[in-house]
Design an enzyme around this catalytic site. Sequence first.
Site, short mmCIF file in Angstrom:
data_model
loop_
_atom_site.label_atom_id
_atom_site.label_comp_id
_atom_site.label_asym_id
_atom_site.label_seq_id
_atom_site.Cartn_x
_atom_site.Cartn_y
_atom_site.Cartn_z
CD GLU A 1 22.24 -46.93 -0.16
OE1 GLU A 1 22.06 -48.11 0.18
OE2 GLU A 1 23.25 -46.27 0.19
CG ASN B 1 19.00 -50.06 -0.81
OD1 ASN B 1 18.75 -49.20 -1.65
ND2 ASN B 1 19.89 -49.87 0.16
CE LYS C 1 23.75 -51.72 -0.44
NZ LYS C 1 23.64 -50.62 0.56
CD GLU D 1 22.21 -51.03 3.64
OE1 GLU D 1 21.79 -51.46 2.55
OE2 GLU D 1 23.26 -50.37 3.78
CB CYS E 1 25.64 -48.13 -0.96
SG CYS E 1 26.48 -47.42 0.50
CG ASN F 1 22.28 -42.85 1.90
OD1 ASN F 1 21.25 -42.62 2.50
ND2 ASN F 1 22.42 -42.55 0.61
#
Length: 308
Positions: A46, A106, A123, A142, A168, A193
Site C-alpha cells: 500500500e 487509496n 480502498k 485516512e 490494508c 502500512n
Amino acid sequence: MRPVHVAAAQLGPIQKAEPREAVVARMLALLDAAADKGCDLVVYPELALTTFFPRWYMEDQAEVDTWFEAEMPNAATQPLFDAAKAKGVAISFGYAELTPDGHHFNTSILTDKTGTIIGKYRKVHLPGHDEFDPERAFQHLEKRYFEPGDLGFPVWQTLGGVFGMCICNDRRWPETYRVMGLQGVEMVLLGYNTPSVNSQKSAEGPEDRLFHHRLVLQSGAYQNATFVVAVAKAGVEDGHPLIGGSVIVDPNGKIVAESLTEDDELVTAVCDLDETVFGKETIFDFARHRRIEHYGRITSQTGVEVAS
C-alpha cells in the site's frame, strides 16, 4: 497444475523526504531479483511510492495533493512499468490516486506481463479519523485525505487464474474476501502500512498486531479457498514504526512463506491455483451451502442494533 510464481516485495521504511525516484529504484531492485527467480507476479505494498502521509495533519489541500499521483504511470514510475514489460513480469502496487475530476483514493493497480494496467481497486474500509485527535499517540487521518473506494471488490482473469485486490484495513473485514470469493477468486493481492502500536491502545503492540494480521489473512484464505499475498511497508518511518510480516497464505489458511525483516525483502512461493479447487467444491461450495435468506442484516444495516 496452474502454477503462479509470486513475489511479495516488502519495502522497508520510506522517509518523508525520500523522492519517488529513489523509491522506484528500490522497487526495481526487487523486481530484478524476482525476475531472476522466475517470478510471474510481483506485489508491492500500500502507498508504495511515499511515506505513510496520513500520520501527518495537514490543512492545505495543495500540500496534501503533493502526496497523490494524478496519472499512472507517470514520469517517476514509468521505469517500473518498462522493466516489468521487458522482463515479462506482472506487478501490483498501491499509491494515492488523484482523479482528473478531483477525487482522492487509496488505490492499487494490477498489470499483465506487458506492463499494461488491467485492474484497479480503491480502498473501501478506511480506518482512522478525519480531524486532529489530541487523545491519540499519533494521527491516522485516512478518512481526512481519502474517499471510500467506489469500485467495489472486482476480480480479473489473468495469469491463468482469478485475481482480486484489497488494501490494508480491508483485510480485517470478512466481507472483503467473501465478495471476491463469490466471484471465484483464487489469489487476493493486498498491501498494507500497519503501525506497530495501536494509537488508541498502547498495550496493543507488535506481537498483538502481527497476531491479528495473520489471523484475518489465514481465515479469509481458508473460508474462501484462495491464496492471499499480503505485503508490508515496514520499519521506522519518520520515527513511526510499522510492522513487517509479509506473508503468502495458501487456500488451507497455512502460511507458506513469510518475511524475516522490516527492510526491503523478497518473499516468494510457487502457488498452484488448482489447490483452490478442493475447498471451493467441498466445504466452501457456496452454491450448495450458503443460506442467503438469513444474511439480510449484512447489507441492510451498518452499526449494531441490539434486539429488544
